[in-house]
Design a protein around this motif. Structure first.
Motif, PDB file in Angstrom:
ATOM      1  N   UNK A 256       5.314   9.112  -2.933  1.00  0.00           N
ATOM      2  CA  UNK A 256       5.380   7.943  -3.817  1.00  0.00           C
ATOM      3  C   UNK A 256       4.404   8.074  -4.995  1.00  0.00           C
ATOM      4  N   UNK A 257       4.853   7.657  -6.186  1.00  0.00           N
ATOM      5  CA  UNK A 257       3.988   7.684  -7.371  1.00  0.00           C
ATOM      6  C   UNK A 257       3.258   6.356  -7.603  1.00  0.00           C
ATOM      7  N   UNK A 258       3.717   5.322  -6.930  1.00  0.00           N
ATOM      8  CA  UNK A 258       3.147   3.973  -7.091  1.00  0.00           C
ATOM      9  C   UNK A 258       3.297   3.449  -8.513  1.00  0.00           C
TER      10      UNK A 258
ATOM     11  N   UNK B  56       0.823  -1.219   0.000  1.00  0.00           N
ATOM     12  CA  UNK B  56       0.000   0.000   0.000  1.00  0.00           C
ATOM     13  C   UNK B  56       0.855   1.266   0.000  1.00  0.00           C
ATOM     14  N   UNK B  57       1.977   1.231   0.712  1.00  0.00           N
ATOM     15  CA  UNK B  57       2.735   2.472   0.899  1.00  0.00           C
ATOM     16  C   UNK B  57       4.224   2.217   1.174  1.00  0.00           C
ATOM     17  N   UNK B  58       4.540   1.419   2.184  1.00  0.00           N
ATOM     18  CA  UNK B  58       5.913   1.339   2.694  1.00  0.00           C
ATOM     19  C   UNK B  58       6.900   0.869   1.632  1.00  0.00           C
ATOM     20  N   UNK B  59       6.541  -0.185   0.929  1.00  0.00           N
ATOM     21  CA  UNK B  59       7.486  -0.762  -0.017  1.00  0.00           C
ATOM     22  C   UNK B  59       7.704   0.175  -1.215  1.00  0.00           C
ATOM     23  N   UNK B  60       6.652   0.622  -1.906  1.00  0.00           N
ATOM     24  CA  UNK B  60       6.928   1.543  -3.024  1.00  0.00           C
ATOM     25  C   UNK B  60       7.537   2.864  -2.580  1.00  0.00           C
TER      26      UNK B  60
ATOM     27  N   UNK C   8       6.732  17.433  -2.768  1.00  0.00           N
ATOM     28  CA  UNK C   8       6.505  18.049  -4.082  1.00  0.00           C
ATOM     29  C   UNK C   8       7.202  17.361  -5.252  1.00  0.00           C
ATOM     30  N   UNK C   9       7.957  16.309  -5.009  1.00  0.00           N
ATOM     31  CA  UNK C   9       8.566  15.542  -6.105  1.00  0.00           C
ATOM     32  C   UNK C   9       9.392  16.431  -7.028  1.00  0.00           C
TER      33      UNK C   9
END
Lengths: 350, 350, 350, 350
Positions: C297-299, C154-158, D288-289
């Motif tokens: 993160x952009x995923x 969901x979040x941590x890895x990417x 903000x990437x």
């Protein structure tokens, strides 16, 4: 000194020849400690490489000790133990300034090629070698690196990595197929791990080589003698093809196999040395958004790979299967030239 | 409504057919204001594209006004003037998530291809069109962009730029050769300027097209009917070849011309639609450190190009040479199908 | 249903609230099976994120089962088990078309940010959640992936991979330092292995976390409480600094640590969520040829990482240290909020 | 010979000093034909660069004729007219092999920096100069390139292009803002055209410089003395900020201006030489990437830029506003040190 001279197609001998001497201020002389044989040497002996003239000393890989340095050499010293790169780079020409060392516009030999040892000048299957542009063409051997490990860095390891893995643009999560499990194909199998692939599939006709590929890191192997070999490879993908297909044989058939395995948006990297043109089905491929890369190693990554070898993060000691002394070099050729029969990979002559 | 139906090889007619209707929540219906003809339409009419079935409405380029929106469409409205992209992208599948819209795993038509208009579903040479995945497949026309300008953004401009210039990796200072000065070749000539090349050389057999190439920004032109055409191109480089060679014809001969022009370390980009395999001289090329890319446009740069068109920084108004009304569409085909005779480039049907 | 409501700084409770309903054709409703707590949730509870209004349901990570789909949803079905991404992406706007999903110009909530769950709309610490733009914002759970594994995606890895490793441009052979060995720092430690680094050095004040970093793949660890910690890190390089320094804490001090570790030509990647400005010594740094990247993160890599998780090539099961039921969520916050005391990393609420 | 000696803060003089001699086999001696003054020379004279010791000859730009070559130099000859690069590169060390010539681990002067002329060894504001590592550090002047054009290639042109435009990752269609319209800022304005931006906005306090920026290719200019200057810049974008912001002044205020102009997903490139730390609002920026790059020119693009200059595709003749003879060098400093008053850009001393 003694050296292996090429004397026309099919003919070679371990001859007494004059010792090499410094010719340019940027040369060094190296006493060879170890050398090896490459598939390209076999091509030369078949007469496939007409620019190699009779009398030429063969070989473009090796490790040795510097015995003399030219007047312009400041960063190398007598006594340094060094790996000789298969590519000699002047470091100054337009191509070198772009990192395209493979096409160094090298004043030695013919213009436009960085591979000159055992090709355009005398090579490394000898007791002594003159190394031109030495500061850009040799690498000091780090402590703890054996001859059998270091010699892989002359050619096999960077060739598999740069021309197979990097030209193939391997990315984390990719499914990679390597067609051909000889030394350079196995180098691509091993070094593709540096980009975190999800699967590395070795494809070959020889089950013994496929077994070895698994030792080198292949997650899957497929014997291409099976009628359904291509479906077996595709079954390991999401169905559309592999992300990267690496050709490491050098025949029209294996090239076409590689091209046909790749998914839309994927990459083909050709490492194989080809003797014939191939047919490219652009009528099918123009719409598939693939690219096909090929070339001679640039050795841009040689230092980096040597660092990983020194840290024992790449199991390169698995490559050398047979060892010989220098005066057994013709026997070494016999074994390497019939590799399947001897289950040989790389031979170390030292 | 009226539309141009394909009725088997060599057969087409401007027929009365049922109006299209919304089939999915993400569809819109567009009343066509302008369309055009692509070389691919001529291929289809020859019967080269068997997946196009009789009864199919042709065309994959156009501008129109939205007359109806599906229930899932929130960012487009009735009355919006839009450019229809030649690529229909779901925006959700694995390929779309990677920007590989050309291979959208699109549930409409056959799997694995983003080009569906006039191919797998009814196309744009019609009074009305159903546009699937509309939010990802149409572009609002900015103020001040004429039909004759905007229609280039459907296909010609992004194809030349993405598949020619970007796949060819044009960089500042490069010498670029474009083989073939038809609409897509001229698009590559024009858009290669966006990467600051030192020279753009157009190569074609037709002097009228070469004259036009100079208007589109070619710095040099070479007529390939001359015996020494290749030497003339090389004389414009530092002697080793061009940095980037772009093929924009689609025949074995022109592909080989492009491959032979490129320097070690250079890039070949194939835009041409090929009907036959080509021979690739890997025996010479394996050592030259080149890559060869090919594919269908992804339309990743369509918005950007449209912005430059709106700012009048790309002189795209030079493309349309002939204009017709919708009921003259068969005459438009006649002119476009004999482009050399009519000195035609793109025809605008509106 | 029950959900964890935010009621102003320091205040939260497990409340009875109305069930969510489909609001747009592209929505789905998900019955939550598992959720977790992020450091960002603690920031919100401190009142650091004023755009989170009282009454908002917290949480942006989770796994669940789809119970209802909007009329525009064609590629998801009731019953699908899915991972909810922390980023909701419309897939259509200019930023999404460039893969900049983190800045989706999302019509839900405030413009310009893709993180909306538990922030601008109700989040995932609840029995049911409405998921907008569902086709672009959820991932089907592959067979064999447990809740404790899948929830990392969901979040941590990417986040660790994209903002730490990819923004840090980790390359094969690199020496990488990760400052901060909390969940996201450990994600960077683990996923940097996908680019073949020669060394990954974890830096933290807590020896227990450093021990854990070694389990996650750190080759070396340095306790930054030691006076000579920086020299210890530099001793693991060739003396000029690390190739890549990743900041995973979010304080001025740790940011400066990361910047000072990097060699000329190296890269700094900031993952930490900062509450204060930092001082950047441009007077020393302007000449050092470094870059500093940062972001949400952009995923873009979520699918790829999920594939590697499903193949068990990333040992993500090491992240979850504590498990709770939904009605123990306040206890879960207590443990996660005092992570060092409990030796907690991620808590799984299911 | 005569040369401009530095004699401590605020002190310099045109002195009689010994002629330079070859010290290493890779040196050449050059008789200077033209030199110029850089803003960095003014910093040195203020005493800001303590590694410049009294007695040092100043200057790192110039054109001259080779009068003597070392024994290791094979590709340059007496009589060659050459441009001296501001960066001296050994071509052999680990950094040079990666193209990071700015951080050549050069045995001359202090380790780790490629800028040594007028800094760690005697410089180019002299009648004769010793050039170390000459084959990697000088460029033959192509026919038709005047002194006033060629001298830009020593430093100004590659610095603006590499550190501003390339580190800023300018892409076709981008909106670029350049903060500061001095010589290096104008170089960034001019060379950003090589990547096809849609707009280049120059920002400065001085309307005369802004007028000049328009001559150098700025599509828009904004005087930053106006209260609403930032809104004026944003009005030239789609509202979210510029794609690339280039800082070319070197103060905390202008750096912050650049950072604040950039859109999510955009890039900041710092060219300015800073004397003080800056505050970076990571509390706002972490999400903000963006990335921020900085550094000393690598001169990787010098040959390419020189080729474009020789083709008159870059109007570099606009840079030199004043000319002096060598014995007027102190007057030249007076004019350059008060550039605004004299409306001076670059001064040519020849």
């Amino acid at each position: 000194m003694k050296a292996l001279g090429y004397h026309g197609p099919g003919m070679k001998s371990w001859d007494e020849v004059p010792d090499p001497v410094i010719q340019h201020p940027t040369d060094v002389i190296v006493r060879m400690v170890a050398t090896t044989i490459c598939g390209t040497d076999l091509h030369i002996l078949k007469g496939d490489t007409p620019e190699v003239v009779p009398g030429r000393i063969l070989g473009h890989e090796g490790i040795g000790e510097i015995t003399e340095v030219g007047s312009g050499v400041t960063q190398l010293q007598v006594g340094d133990r060094v790996i000789l790169s298969c590519i000699s780079a002047c470091g100054v020409c337009g191509n070198c300034r772009q990192g395209l060392y493979s096409h160094c516009l090298n004043p030695e030999g013919a213009a436009g090629i960085g591979w000159i040892f055992g090709h355009l000048i005398d090579g490394t299957q000898a007791e002594y070698v003159r190394v031109p542009f030495a500061e850009n063409s040799v690498y000091k051997v780090p402590e703890g690196v054996s001859d059998a490990e270091g010699i892989l860095v002359s050619d096999v390891l960077p060739t598999g990595f740069e021309i197979g893995v990097q030209y193939g643009k391997v990315q984390p999560g990719d499914v990679v197929a390597v067609v051909g499990a000889g030394p350079v194909g196995l180098s691509a199998v091993m070094t593709s791990q540096l980009y975190g692939p999800s699967r590395v599939i070795a494809v070959d006709l020889d089950d013994a080589r496929l077994a070895r590929a698994r030792e080198f890191g292949a997650t899957n192997t497929v014997n291409s003698g099976q009628a359904d070999w291509a479906q077996r490879v595709l079954a390991l993908t999401d169905g559309d093809g592999v992300d990267v297909a690496i050709e490491a044989v050098g025949t029209p058939g294996t090239f076409t196999m590689a091209v046909n395995l790749v998914r839309p948006g994927g990459h083909v990297a050709n490492i194989g040395v080809h003797g014939k043109p191939v047919e490219l089905a652009l009528n099918d491929l123009w719409i598939r958004n693939i690219d096909i890369a090929m070339g001679l190693v640039n050795t841009n990554t040689t230092s980096m790979l040597l660092k990983l070898v020194a840290q024992h993060r790449l199991p390169v000691d698995k490559f050398v299967t047979h060892e010989f002394s220098f005066d057994q070099i013709e026997e070494a050729y016999e074994v390497f030239g019939n590799a399947a029969e001897h289950d040989a990979l790389k031979v170390l002559i030292h």
